[in-house]
Design a protein around this motif. Structure first.
Motif, PDB file in Angstrom:
ATOM      1  N   LEU A  87      -8.420 -39.910 -43.113  1.00 44.36           N
ATOM      2  CA  LEU A  87      -7.812 -39.307 -41.931  1.00 44.36           C
ATOM      3  C   LEU A  87      -6.294 -39.288 -42.070  1.00 44.36           C
ATOM      4  O   LEU A  87      -5.644 -38.285 -41.775  1.00 44.36           O
ATOM      5  CB  LEU A  87      -8.223 -40.062 -40.671  1.00 44.36           C
ATOM      6  CG  LEU A  87      -7.600 -39.586 -39.365  1.00 44.36           C
ATOM      7  CD1 LEU A  87      -7.927 -38.117 -39.096  1.00 44.36           C
ATOM      8  CD2 LEU A  87      -8.062 -40.442 -38.206  1.00 44.36           C
TER       9      LEU A  87
ATOM     10  N   ALA B 285      -5.259 -36.519 -44.397  1.00 43.81           N
ATOM     11  CA  ALA B 285      -5.377 -35.219 -43.735  1.00 43.81           C
ATOM     12  C   ALA B 285      -4.207 -34.996 -42.779  1.00 43.81           C
ATOM     13  O   ALA B 285      -3.643 -33.909 -42.714  1.00 43.81           O
ATOM     14  CB  ALA B 285      -6.705 -35.124 -42.979  1.00 43.81           C
ATOM     15  N   LEU B 286      -3.815 -36.037 -42.042  1.00 40.70           N
ATOM     16  CA  LEU B 286      -2.678 -35.927 -41.131  1.00 40.70           C
ATOM     17  C   LEU B 286      -1.376 -35.709 -41.899  1.00 40.70           C
ATOM     18  O   LEU B 286      -0.529 -34.931 -41.495  1.00 40.70           O
ATOM     19  CB  LEU B 286      -2.556 -37.181 -40.265  1.00 40.70           C
ATOM     20  CG  LEU B 286      -3.617 -37.339 -39.180  1.00 40.70           C
ATOM     21  CD1 LEU B 286      -3.575 -38.734 -38.595  1.00 40.70           C
ATOM     22  CD2 LEU B 286      -3.440 -36.290 -38.102  1.00 40.70           C
TER      23      LEU B 286
ATOM     24  N   HIS C 131      -0.907 -34.250 -44.799  1.00 35.96           N
ATOM     25  CA  HIS C 131      -0.823 -32.920 -45.393  1.00 35.96           C
ATOM     26  C   HIS C 131      -0.834 -31.814 -44.344  1.00 35.96           C
ATOM     27  O   HIS C 131      -0.338 -30.730 -44.596  1.00 35.96           O
ATOM     28  CB  HIS C 131      -1.956 -32.712 -46.398  1.00 35.96           C
ATOM     29  CG  HIS C 131      -1.872 -33.653 -47.552  1.00 35.96           C
ATOM     30  ND1 HIS C 131      -0.838 -33.629 -48.467  1.00 35.96           N
ATOM     31  CD2 HIS C 131      -2.673 -34.676 -47.921  1.00 35.96           C
ATOM     32  CE1 HIS C 131      -1.028 -34.587 -49.359  1.00 35.96           C
ATOM     33  NE2 HIS C 131      -2.121 -35.244 -49.047  1.00 35.96           N
TER      34      HIS C 131
ATOM     35  N   ARG D 108      -5.216 -27.489 -42.728  1.00 36.49           N
ATOM     36  CA  ARG D 108      -6.667 -27.643 -42.669  1.00 36.49           C
ATOM     37  C   ARG D 108      -7.066 -28.991 -43.259  1.00 36.49           C
ATOM     38  O   ARG D 108      -6.700 -29.317 -44.380  1.00 36.49           O
ATOM     39  CB  ARG D 108      -7.301 -26.504 -43.453  1.00 36.49           C
ATOM     40  CG  ARG D 108      -8.784 -26.483 -43.434  1.00 36.49           C
ATOM     41  CD  ARG D 108      -9.251 -25.293 -44.248  1.00 36.49           C
ATOM     42  NE  ARG D 108     -10.565 -25.567 -44.779  1.00 36.49           N
ATOM     43  CZ  ARG D 108     -11.544 -24.702 -44.745  1.00 36.49           C
ATOM     44  NH1 ARG D 108     -11.346 -23.514 -44.248  1.00 36.49           N
ATOM     45  NH2 ARG D 108     -12.719 -25.009 -45.238  1.00 36.49           N
ATOM     46  N   ALA D 109      -7.819 -29.767 -42.515  1.00 44.60           N
ATOM     47  CA  ALA D 109      -8.239 -31.093 -42.967  1.00 44.60           C
ATOM     48  C   ALA D 109      -9.758 -31.159 -43.003  1.00 44.60           C
ATOM     49  O   ALA D 109     -10.422 -30.740 -42.058  1.00 44.60           O
ATOM     50  CB  ALA D 109      -7.703 -32.154 -42.028  1.00 44.60           C
ATOM     51  N   GLU D 110     -10.290 -31.659 -44.094  1.00 42.15           N
ATOM     52  CA  GLU D 110     -11.726 -31.872 -44.212  1.00 42.15           C
ATOM     53  C   GLU D 110     -11.973 -33.369 -44.267  1.00 42.15           C
ATOM     54  O   GLU D 110     -11.455 -34.057 -45.137  1.00 42.15           O
ATOM     55  CB  GLU D 110     -12.280 -31.194 -45.463  1.00 42.15           C
ATOM     56  CG  GLU D 110     -12.310 -29.700 -45.355  1.00 42.15           C
ATOM     57  CD  GLU D 110     -13.035 -29.039 -46.505  1.00 42.15           C
ATOM     58  OE1 GLU D 110     -13.554 -29.750 -47.397  1.00 42.15           O
ATOM     59  OE2 GLU D 110     -13.102 -27.806 -46.517  1.00 42.15           O
ATOM     60  N   LEU D 111     -12.773 -33.868 -43.320  1.00 49.44           N
ATOM     61  CA  LEU D 111     -13.072 -35.289 -43.255  1.00 49.44           C
ATOM     62  C   LEU D 111     -14.559 -35.511 -43.510  1.00 49.44           C
ATOM     63  O   LEU D 111     -15.399 -34.859 -42.900  1.00 49.44           O
ATOM     64  CB  LEU D 111     -12.716 -35.834 -41.868  1.00 49.44           C
ATOM     65  CG  LEU D 111     -11.273 -35.641 -41.420  1.00 49.44           C
ATOM     66  CD1 LEU D 111     -11.119 -36.052 -39.975  1.00 49.44           C
ATOM     67  CD2 LEU D 111     -10.343 -36.437 -42.308  1.00 49.44           C
TER      68      LEU D 111
ATOM     69  N   THR E 166     -14.261 -30.114 -40.457  1.00 56.82           N
ATOM     70  CA  THR E 166     -13.046 -29.407 -40.828  1.00 56.82           C
ATOM     71  C   THR E 166     -12.235 -29.115 -39.571  1.00 56.82           C
ATOM     72  O   THR E 166     -12.765 -28.568 -38.609  1.00 56.82           O
ATOM     73  CB  THR E 166     -13.379 -28.088 -41.554  1.00 56.82           C
ATOM     74  OG1 THR E 166     -14.172 -28.396 -42.699  1.00 56.82           O
ATOM     75  CG2 THR E 166     -12.125 -27.375 -41.993  1.00 56.82           C
TER      76      THR E 166
ATOM     77  N   HIS F  71      -8.127 -27.971 -37.992  1.00 57.34           N
ATOM     78  CA  HIS F  71      -6.755 -27.517 -38.218  1.00 57.34           C
ATOM     79  C   HIS F  71      -5.854 -28.500 -37.485  1.00 57.34           C
ATOM     80  O   HIS F  71      -5.975 -28.681 -36.273  1.00 57.34           O
ATOM     81  CB  HIS F  71      -6.534 -26.107 -37.693  1.00 57.34           C
ATOM     82  CG  HIS F  71      -5.085 -25.714 -37.762  1.00 57.34           C
ATOM     83  ND1 HIS F  71      -4.466 -25.404 -38.945  1.00 57.34           N
ATOM     84  CD2 HIS F  71      -4.134 -25.643 -36.807  1.00 57.34           C
ATOM     85  CE1 HIS F  71      -3.192 -25.135 -38.708  1.00 57.34           C
ATOM     86  NE2 HIS F  71      -2.971 -25.278 -37.412  1.00 57.34           N
TER      87      HIS F  71
END
Length: 89
Positions: A24, A27-28, A30, A33-36, A44, A46
Protein backbone atom coordinates in the motif's frame (compact mmCIF):
# COMPACT_ATOMS: atom_id res chain seq x y z
CA UNK A 1 -25.52 4.87 -1.24
CA UNK A 2 -22.00 3.72 -2.00
CA UNK A 3 -20.98 2.89 -5.57
CA UNK A 4 -18.70 0.10 -4.40
CA UNK A 5 -17.67 -1.35 -1.08
CA UNK A 6 -15.04 -4.02 -0.44
CA UNK A 7 -14.29 -5.44 2.98
CA UNK A 8 -11.90 -8.21 3.88
CA UNK A 9 -11.36 -9.72 7.30
CA UNK A 10 -8.73 -12.37 7.87
CA UNK A 11 -5.98 -13.36 10.26
CA UNK A 12 -2.46 -12.40 9.18
CA UNK A 13 0.98 -12.97 10.57
CA UNK A 14 2.93 -9.85 11.50
CA UNK A 15 5.06 -10.30 8.35
CA UNK A 16 1.99 -10.69 6.11
CA UNK A 17 0.53 -7.49 7.60
CA UNK A 18 3.85 -5.71 6.99
CA UNK A 19 3.90 -6.91 3.36
CA UNK A 20 0.35 -5.68 2.81
CA UNK A 21 1.16 -2.26 4.30
CA UNK A 22 4.40 -2.04 2.31
CA UNK A 23 2.48 -2.73 -0.92
CA UNK A 24 0.00 0.00 0.00
CA UNK A 25 2.84 2.40 0.84
CA UNK A 26 4.51 1.72 -2.52
CA UNK A 27 1.22 2.37 -4.34
CA UNK A 28 0.78 5.65 -2.43
CA UNK A 29 4.37 6.68 -3.14
CA UNK A 30 4.03 6.16 -6.89
CA UNK A 31 0.48 7.55 -7.16
CA UNK A 32 -1.60 7.19 -10.25
CA UNK A 33 -2.93 3.69 -10.76
CA UNK A 34 -2.28 1.31 -7.86
CA UNK A 35 -2.79 -2.44 -7.88
CA UNK A 36 -3.03 -4.07 -4.46
CA UNK A 37 -2.96 -7.82 -3.90
CA UNK A 38 -5.79 -8.68 -1.50
CA UNK A 39 -6.02 -12.39 -0.92
CA UNK A 40 -6.91 -14.22 -4.13
CA UNK A 41 -7.56 -11.06 -6.17
CA UNK A 42 -6.29 -7.58 -6.99
CA UNK A 43 -7.86 -4.23 -6.24
CA UNK A 44 -6.99 -1.46 -8.70
CA UNK A 45 -7.40 2.16 -7.59
CA UNK A 46 -6.52 5.59 -8.95
CA UNK A 47 -4.72 7.49 -6.18
CA UNK A 48 -4.42 11.27 -6.59
CA UNK A 49 -1.58 13.47 -5.32
CA UNK A 50 -3.59 14.68 -2.30
CA UNK A 51 -5.81 12.74 0.07
CA UNK A 52 -7.16 13.00 3.59
CA UNK A 53 -6.19 10.62 6.38
CA UNK A 54 -7.54 9.59 9.75
CA UNK A 55 -5.74 7.41 12.30
CA UNK A 56 -7.72 5.96 15.19
CA UNK A 57 -6.52 3.77 18.06
CA UNK A 58 -8.94 2.13 20.48
CA UNK A 59 -7.82 0.19 23.55
CA UNK A 60 -10.30 -1.88 25.51
CA UNK A 61 -11.73 -5.33 26.18
CA UNK A 62 -8.24 -6.83 26.04
CA UNK A 63 -7.66 -5.66 22.46
CA UNK A 64 -6.01 -2.83 20.58
CA UNK A 65 -7.63 -1.66 17.36
CA UNK A 66 -5.69 0.48 14.88
CA UNK A 67 -7.59 1.98 11.96
CA UNK A 68 -5.89 3.89 9.17
CA UNK A 69 -8.40 5.52 6.83
CA UNK A 70 -7.51 7.27 3.59
CA UNK A 71 -10.07 9.30 1.62
CA UNK A 72 -9.97 11.10 -1.69
CA UNK A 73 -12.41 12.51 -4.17
CA UNK A 74 -13.43 10.63 -7.29
CA UNK A 75 -14.26 13.93 -9.00
CA UNK A 76 -12.00 15.11 -11.85
CA UNK A 77 -8.99 17.19 -10.71
CA UNK A 78 -10.67 20.56 -11.38
CA UNK A 79 -13.69 19.65 -9.30
CA UNK A 80 -11.81 17.93 -6.45
CA UNK A 81 -11.28 21.15 -4.45
CA UNK A 82 -14.98 21.99 -4.53
CA UNK A 83 -15.94 18.45 -3.54
CA UNK A 84 -13.47 18.47 -0.62
CA UNK A 85 -15.06 21.63 0.72
CA UNK A 86 -18.47 19.93 0.76
CA UNK A 87 -17.22 17.17 3.11
CA UNK A 88 -18.48 17.90 6.65
CA UNK A 89 -16.40 15.36 8.63
Amino acid sequence: MKDLEFEQKRTLTRLEAADQLAALAAALRHGGRAELELGPGKLTLHIPDELRSEVEVEVGDGQIELEIELKWSTAPAGEAGAAAGDDAD
